[in-house]
Design a protein around this motif. Structure first.
Motif, short mmCIF file in Angstrom:
data_model
loop_
_atom_site.label_atom_id
_atom_site.label_comp_id
_atom_site.label_asym_id
_atom_site.label_seq_id
_atom_site.Cartn_x
_atom_site.Cartn_y
_atom_site.Cartn_z
N ALA A 62 -13.22 -8.25 -4.92
CA ALA A 62 -12.46 -7.86 -6.13
C ALA A 62 -11.12 -8.58 -6.13
CB ALA A 62 -12.22 -6.36 -6.10
N LEU A 64 -7.25 -8.24 -7.13
CA LEU A 64 -6.26 -7.21 -7.42
C LEU A 64 -4.87 -7.84 -7.53
CD1 LEU A 64 -7.30 -4.80 -4.51
CD2 LEU A 64 -8.27 -4.87 -6.82
N PHE A 72 -3.61 0.75 3.62
CA PHE A 72 -5.01 0.32 3.70
C PHE A 72 -5.69 1.24 4.71
CE2 PHE A 72 -7.81 -3.34 5.52
CZ PHE A 72 -8.86 -3.01 4.69
N THR A 146 -15.24 -2.79 -5.47
CA THR A 146 -16.17 -3.66 -4.76
C THR A 146 -17.09 -2.80 -3.92
OG1 THR A 146 -16.30 -5.71 -3.43
CG2 THR A 146 -14.67 -4.08 -2.74
N THR B 70 -4.58 -10.69 -4.93
CA THR B 70 -5.16 -10.30 -3.65
C THR B 70 -6.67 -10.12 -3.83
OG1 THR B 70 -3.11 -9.15 -3.15
CG2 THR B 70 -5.02 -8.49 -1.89
N ALA B 71 -7.43 -10.48 -2.80
CA ALA B 71 -8.87 -10.23 -2.84
C ALA B 71 -9.21 -9.11 -1.86
CB ALA B 71 -9.64 -11.49 -2.49
N PHE B 72 -10.23 -8.32 -2.20
CA PHE B 72 -10.61 -7.13 -1.43
C PHE B 72 -12.13 -7.11 -1.40
CE2 PHE B 72 -10.81 -2.19 -1.81
CZ PHE B 72 -10.91 -2.04 -0.45
N SER B 73 -12.70 -6.99 -0.21
CA SER B 73 -14.16 -7.04 -0.10
C SER B 73 -14.65 -6.10 0.99
CB SER B 73 -14.58 -8.48 0.19
OG SER B 73 -15.97 -8.59 0.10
N TYR B 110 -6.31 -9.27 6.63
CA TYR B 110 -6.43 -7.98 7.30
C TYR B 110 -7.85 -7.44 7.17
CZ TYR B 110 -1.40 -8.32 6.61
OH TYR B 110 -0.10 -8.76 6.59
N LEU B 111 -8.34 -6.85 8.26
CA LEU B 111 -9.66 -6.21 8.24
C LEU B 111 -9.54 -4.75 8.64
CD1 LEU B 111 -12.19 -8.61 10.03
CD2 LEU B 111 -11.65 -8.47 7.59
N GLY B 166 -12.02 -6.13 3.91
CA GLY B 166 -10.99 -7.13 4.16
C GLY B 166 -10.09 -7.35 2.97
N ILE B 167 -8.89 -7.78 3.30
CA ILE B 167 -7.88 -8.08 2.28
C ILE B 167 -7.38 -9.50 2.53
CG2 ILE B 167 -5.54 -7.52 1.51
CD1 ILE B 167 -6.12 -4.62 2.08
#
Lengths: 357, 357
Positions: A62, A64, A72, A146, B70-73, B110-111, B166-167
């Protein structure tokens, strides 16, 4: 069969629109293949149900827009049974991560949603869980952006496990850290202990009471945000006593600071039926898992105001000051019992109630 | 016993310092209780092993400073067996989410790391997985900042499942979206297909070849970032053909745009042994899961330069242009076979290889 029909009817009533296309009865390995059946499952209404502009792009992740201090958190949920009085694993999974973010002093915004489904799960049950996810998200004001769906063979899982991870924006007035805790801080609990754990156990053990014990699973974020608005940095630590219960969380906190904790059994709120259930099963309610409950360490001078404010909130009707931070007995939690005796409180030693969340 | 000793020795050599305190042999339900045993497990070296300033605060969530796009998965990993030629579930879980973020054009940062462990898992195996997590994180340049550990009863899980979320920070030059794909775009694959799937299957089926087929699991983020530095918005889409394989990913992409895709079988790179293994098992390599592999849709005018650049990278030695985007046959993928015949490519219809990742 009649029961399934009535559950399906209830589901359809809850949903109104969009309706799922329930044209297959059980989840199969193919639904986790990443291929046609996975697409079919997701297109049967999952995307429609949880729809928002970010999720709808359907990319590997996703996108953001975030800024500033962010929290987080992650949690996997394996509660058994997946349906219990007061809720199901779907809302538990949303509320759990929403509350972890709230305990960071953050305003929860985005969730990931990852299913590990055991082959053979009824699609109807899957949908009941999904609908609970949807409503819990709406209530908390968060969006699933996501996700992931995997299926394991029969006997290699247990109906459904859910992982949610969440992202939230830290409240501008929040400064939550155990290192802020000071001598004299008051320890406030937001409600009655052991309710969630006993709701699950009463189903598992087939206990019957005058009225059913319902899980207190709920989102605490709106409550916390409103308290942060008002009390800001006077709130030193927020923590939710889920697995391990109140005792474990307090002991962990005491160990992480160079101070001690005194708590008073007579002040710890507990529902009468929950207390009876604990007694019947020989469980100490201080070690039983909670859900819609938090503990705040707040500066002494605002404690009474904090308590009054919290008691105005639907999530804090039974809130109480249960203890104090002390320089005596650093790293120890001491409980003063109802009859005035004192004992050292340790962490939950083994496993009391597996699969409670 | 000898075998365990030698695995333990290997583990200790890999680790140097900090060493885990392996004073219990198997994971029990209590290790997921959230109480004393959970703390004992985490303190036996988990926190030390993955240590970083954010994780070390040990709060309910992590505090991050983020800014901009930012991506988030998220992804759950249930590969069976958990140890396979070329890796184990630990590095797979790190690489999988790192790569999902890279496919968003993001720099993974970051995970979260969430374990669902089946009671009875050997602690030594848990540690081997953790060490793989550690090294994979180091290689990808990411940090585990928050986590969760749960345990299910024997027979309600399968050794260990891992969820990572993850970010990442989206690369300033990245603009990855299927909607950017244009007629004439070249479809470039970064390496040989079906390798990971066949590495797992050869263990499961006990196939023996001249040399062992090794999984190609790896982190692709450094490769992708360097390509984005150079080709920016000319990279229209990035996607990794994991479950469902190359065919499913291409079909999904074609369906999401109003254009068609032509691919050429002779150009699709595959290792000889992997091809033999597929033939032996009657599997079409286009549907077999991949790990350290990606597909890029790039503007026609940069395609050759992109390919040359990618081939200079250790993750792109076998990269090839395998197809083109066309206005013909919108939403369809057409494969031209090695002997010149054409066929329509659909998604993976059922389940080919369960629990491959």
């Amino acid at each position: 069969m009649q029961k399934i029909k009535s559950r399906e009817k209830k589901l359809r009533m809850q949903l109104q629109c969009p309706m799922p296309k329930l044209d297959f009865d059980v989840i199969t390995l193919g639904h986790g293949s990443g291929g046609l059946l996975t697409n079919k499952l997701l297109d049967s209404g999952v995307f429609d149900l949880l729809s928002n502009p970010i999720l709808d792009t359907r990319h590997d992740g996703a996108f953001l827009e975030l800024e500033g201090k962010t929290a987080f958190s992650t949690d996997s949920f394996l509660v058994s049974p997946i349906f219990f009085p007061g809720g199901n694993i779907g809302e538990l999974a949303v509320n759990g991560t929403v509350n972890d973010l709230a305990m960071c002093g953050a305003i929860p915004k985005y969730l990931s949603l990852s299913f590990i489904i055991e082959e053979g799960l009824k699609v109807l049950e899957f949908w009941e869980v999904l609908v609970a996810v949807k409503f819990a998200c709406e209530k908390a004001g968060v969006h699933v952006v996501t996700g992931d769906t995997k299926v394991v063979e029969k006997g290699k899982g247990d109906k459904i496990f859910i992982n949610t991870s969440g992202i939230g924006k830290v409240h501008s007035k929040a400064n939550i850290s155990a290192s802020n805790i000071k001598k004299g801080d008051k320890i406030i609990i937001s409600g009655q202990v052991a309710t969630h754990g006993m709701a699950i156990m009463s189903v598992r053990e087939g206990l019957e009471f005058d009225s059913e014990i319902q899980s207190d699973t709920t989102n605490l974020n709106h409550t916390i945000i409103s308290l942060l608005d008002q009390f800001g940095e006077s709130i030193h630590l927020l923590t939710d006593p889920t697995r391990g219960g109140v005792a474990t969380v307090l002991k962990e906190t005491a160990q992480s600071i160079d101070l001690g904790i005194d708590i008073f059994q007579k002040d710890i709120p507990i529902d009468d039926q929950v207390a009876s259930a604990c007694e019947l099963l020989g469980l100490d309610p201080l070690y039983v898992a909670n859900e819609g409950l938090f503990i705040a360490f707040v500066a002494e001078e605002v404690a009474e105001d904090f308590l009054s404010e919290l008691r105005e909130d639907g999530n804090g009707l039974h809130a109480k000051i249960i203890g104090t931070v002390t320089e005596q007995h650093p790293r120890q939690v001491i409980l003063e019992s109802a009859i005035g005796g004192k004992r050292v409180v340790s962490m939950l030693p083994g496993e009391q109630l597996p699969r409670i969340c």
